[in-house]
Design an enzyme around this catalytic site. Structure first.
Site, PDB file in Angstrom:
ATOM      1  N   ASP A   1       0.866  -1.170   0.000  1.00  0.00           N
ATOM      2  CA  ASP A   1       0.000   0.000   0.000  1.00  0.00           C
ATOM      3  C   ASP A   1       0.907   1.225   0.000  1.00  0.00           C
ATOM      4  O   ASP A   1       2.112   1.134   0.263  1.00  0.00           O
ATOM      5  CB  ASP A   1      -0.944  -0.008   1.210  1.00  0.00           C
ATOM      6  CG  ASP A   1      -2.245   0.738   0.940  1.00  0.00           C
ATOM      7  OD1 ASP A   1      -2.264   1.596   0.031  1.00  0.00           O
ATOM      8  OD2 ASP A   1      -3.245   0.481   1.623  1.00  0.00           O
TER       9      ASP A   1
ATOM     10  N   GLU B   1     -17.357   9.964   4.917  1.00  0.00           N
ATOM     11  CA  GLU B   1     -16.892   8.610   5.236  1.00  0.00           C
ATOM     12  C   GLU B   1     -15.958   8.186   4.115  1.00  0.00           C
ATOM     13  O   GLU B   1     -16.300   8.242   2.944  1.00  0.00           O
ATOM     14  CB  GLU B   1     -18.059   7.629   5.386  1.00  0.00           C
ATOM     15  CG  GLU B   1     -18.951   7.487   4.181  1.00  0.00           C
ATOM     16  CD  GLU B   1     -19.958   6.340   4.322  1.00  0.00           C
ATOM     17  OE1 GLU B   1     -19.906   5.591   5.306  1.00  0.00           O
ATOM     18  OE2 GLU B   1     -20.792   6.209   3.407  1.00  0.00           O
TER      19      GLU B   1
END
Length: 685
Positions: free
Chosen positions: A240, A450
């Site tokens: 990542d 979110e």
């Protein structure tokens, strides 16, 4: 079919002609050109979560959680096939102009197959929900659609984030997710294993967090012992982004950047999204890695590039023209997906609306005319957005219905204008609601509220939720509309469990993509029938759940939750009714006879759950098969439902899969024990 042995041989030969420095340079996501070998620059970073993202015009499908709500494997693969067509079309055109920048390659970092274990997690809407089996099936089919079935890979898909990754976002760079062996194998690794073994996913991305003490992107347990040794993974592993830097900066498991680079590459992380592999030659000089480690990683990466046909003159996908992007056919598919993803949560009979008896509707709320409410995150840019207001207005224009509109309130602030008093749009909302036959309140969240910590699209606002409520400004708006509206339909836009009270009917749209407004209008007025179902448990309150940082599955998701849900996993209403008349099962198939007992055509979702007679079985029966079926009024069909091959097994406390000789299959229209399931047929085994 693709020949990995041949691609690996070609990669080995090409890499053998590189210098040490050239090999090391290829291990970063923005790999430079090597002109003397005819190797162009290549950027490995591209995103296609629900359409080609961040690279200009593309078809925007519903966010991943909305795709999950379709419970439709075939449509899932069809959508991914279209996405990969558009990725190839854009790559072919852009590379021909020398544009090899970020978000323009063929290595696509999707799907996100983490388990949405807690509704607070901001990135949950990127996933396929809380169930390992549903996530596995949809992940497999999405990957197959992305990678194609030709001589070459159409795109190279990526299963992420490996592993045990689902928040909290604020501490993901230093967090250690502690997981027992049962939860690890039953919940957190299941979809990854399935996509490696069945879909032959080309890439796997590691997670930011540690897992039982080891940083995921440098975990010997995960990357070597599990992924490669146990599952036989043959593709490449990517970190990542800037996760390897976390080893020494945040996790403190190493002291220096060369040590972090060495830990990652020694354990099988081939590609660095970030810049820590700039220190790989220092690690070599310090004796922390060998040239063979660098060579192996480089060969794996070039194997993928050869599998993509990037050095071939006979790649069948090179001829896909730029005009195959953003087509009418793709737009029609986006509309179909939006229609099939929306979930009717409640309905007192007000829906479907009758256009002949309605003269005026009021469309009110901060998400009524919002493009971000359609998009979700990791999104492309559509040329065809239809907001909820636009979709309802277009429908109203065709049927002589007047549409009144008010913003009603800001998405989360207490006023829409800095000079105004608080609640400056409530009076307008009230007067329009009073004047309308029906009021449609468009409330909820967007990816600015979110999402991912530090995400490039919303780096200052997004992240995890603190509760299951919509912002206070919208709660005050709904209070006003409850008092002012003659009839109130609440349309909730979000990617996660919310508890939104009020209304004669309630619709959950997720982030429905470019055609969200058209789909909503067609569904509310009964031109189409609702057929979406929840891939999540909707909870009453955060108070019903364990601590967010607790990764035990105890009292989490429908399989282990012991409280009363607001809406159960699998819930979804329709304008018609269905009945499972009978069902039989063999080892891997359930044959079910189902009838549309109502007055409208629709798509039923047959859901099969298994409860094994074992102390190691989940608290509640788990999903082991599902199948959509289209039925006209009064029509009966016999449907074959393929079962999870592990249906008659359980995971014991040591994390081993063992046989369960006896148990019960529940065949119905929802999770057994809840009203939405109808009369389930029980089959003992």
């Amino acid at each position: 079919m693709r020949d990995r042995t041949e691609a690996a041989s070609k990669a080995k030969e090409l890499v053998s002609r590189m210098t040490l420095e050239e090999k090391a340079s290829q291990l970063k996501y923005d790999a430079p050109a090597i002109p003397r070998l005819g190797i162009p620059a290549y950027n490995w970073w591209n995103e296609v979560l629900h359409g080609v993202a961040r690279a200009g015009t593309a078809t925007v499908f519903p966010q991943a959680i909305g795709l999950a709500a379709m419970f439709d494997e075939d449509l899932q693969e069809k959508i991914a096939d279209v996405i990969s067509d558009e990725a190839r079309a854009k790559y072919n055109g852009q590379s021909s102009h020398g544009d090899r920048d970020i978000y323009k390659g063929l290595t696509v970092w999707s799907p996100n197959i983490n388990i949405f274990r807690d509704p607070r997690w901001g990135r949950g809407h990127e996933t396929y929900g809380e169930d390992p089996y549903l996530t596995s099936r949809l992940g497999i089919r999405f990957i197959k659609g992305l990678q194609g079935s030709g001589k070459y890979l159409k795109t190279a898909a990526c299963s992420k984030h490996f592993a045990v990754h689902s928040g909290p976002e604020a501490v993901r760079h230093q967090f250690d997710a502690r997981v027992n062996a049962k939860d690890m194998n039953e919940t957190y690794l299941a979809a990854f294993e399935a996509t490696v073994r069945e879909a032959e996913v080309e890439s796997v991305m590691g997670a930011y967090n540690r897992v039982n003490g080891e940083p995921a992107c440098g975990s010997e347990t995960l990357l070597k012992k599990t992924l490669r040794d146990k599952w036989g993974f043959r593709g490449h592993v990517v970190s990542d982004c800037w996760a390897i830097r976390d080893f020494h900066v945040n996790h403190k498991v190493t002291a220096t950047a060369p040590e972090s680079a060495a830990l990652a590459i020694k354990n099988g992380c081939d590609l660095n999204c970030g810049n820590t592999y700039l220190h790989i030659l220092e690690a070599l000089q310090e004796g922390l890695v060998t040239e063979e480690d660098i060579t192996t990683a480089c060969e794996r990466l070039f194997t993928t590039r050869f599998l993509l046909g990037l050095f071939a003159d006979d790649c069948e996908y090179d001829s896909i023209p730029v005009t195959d992007n953003d087509t009418d056919e793709h737009a029609a598919l986006a509309l179909e997906a939006a229609e099939k993803s929306m979930v009717l949560l409640e309905n007192d009979g007000i829906l479907p609306l009758d256009p002949q008896s309605i003269k005026t509707i009021a469309v009110i709320g901060p998400n009524a005319d919002s493009i971000p409410a359609l998009e979700g995150n990791y999104n492309g840019t559509s040329s065809r957005y239809v907001t909820f207001l636009e979709g309802l207005r277009d429908y109203g224009r065709k049927h002589g219905i007047r549409v009144l509109y008010s913003l009603g309130c800001h998405l989360f602030k207490d006023r829409t204008s800095g000079l105004a008093q608080a609640d400056d749009r409530l009076a307008e909302a009230a007067m329009y609601a009073e004047a309308a036959d029906v009021t449609i309140a468009c409330v909820g969240l967007d990816a600015g509220l979110e999402g991912e910590e530090g995400d490039t699209g919303n780096e200052y606002f997004s992240g995890d939720k603190k509760d299951l409520l919509i912002p206070e400004s919208q709660r005050r708006l709904l209070d006003v509309l409850e008092m002012s509206a003659r009839k109130l339909i609440t349309v909730v836009t979000a990617g996660s469990s919310l508890n939104v009270p009020g209304g004669n009917a309630k619709v959950f749209t997720w982030y429905p993509g470019q055609a969200g407004g058209t789909a909503l209008a067609e569904l509310l007025f009964g031109e189409k029938n609702f057929s979406g179902h929840l891939p999540l448990t909707f909870y009453q309150s955060i108070d019903d759940l364990p601590d967010f940082e607790d990764y035990s599955m105890e009292n989490r998701t429908y399989r282990y939750f012991t409280g009363k849900p607001l809406y159960p996993f699998g819930h979804g209403l329709s304008y018609t009714t269905y009945e499972v008349l009978k069902a039989d099962a063999d080892d891997l198939t359930v044959s079910a006879e189902i009838r549309n007992t109502g007055s409208m055509a629709g798509d039923a979702l047959i859901q099969v759950y298994a409860a094994c007679d074992s102390p190691f079985a989940p608290v509640h029966p788990r999903l082991c098969g599902f199948q959509r079926v289209s039925l006209n009024p009064g029509e009966t069909k016999t449907v074959s439902v393929t079962l999870d091959p592990f249906t008659r097994t359980v995971i014991n406390s040591e994390g081993n899969r063992i046989s369960a000789e006896h148990g019960t299959l529940y065949v119905g229209l929802g999770q057994p024990g809840f009203e939405n399931a109808g009369d389930t047929v029980e089959i003992r085994f």
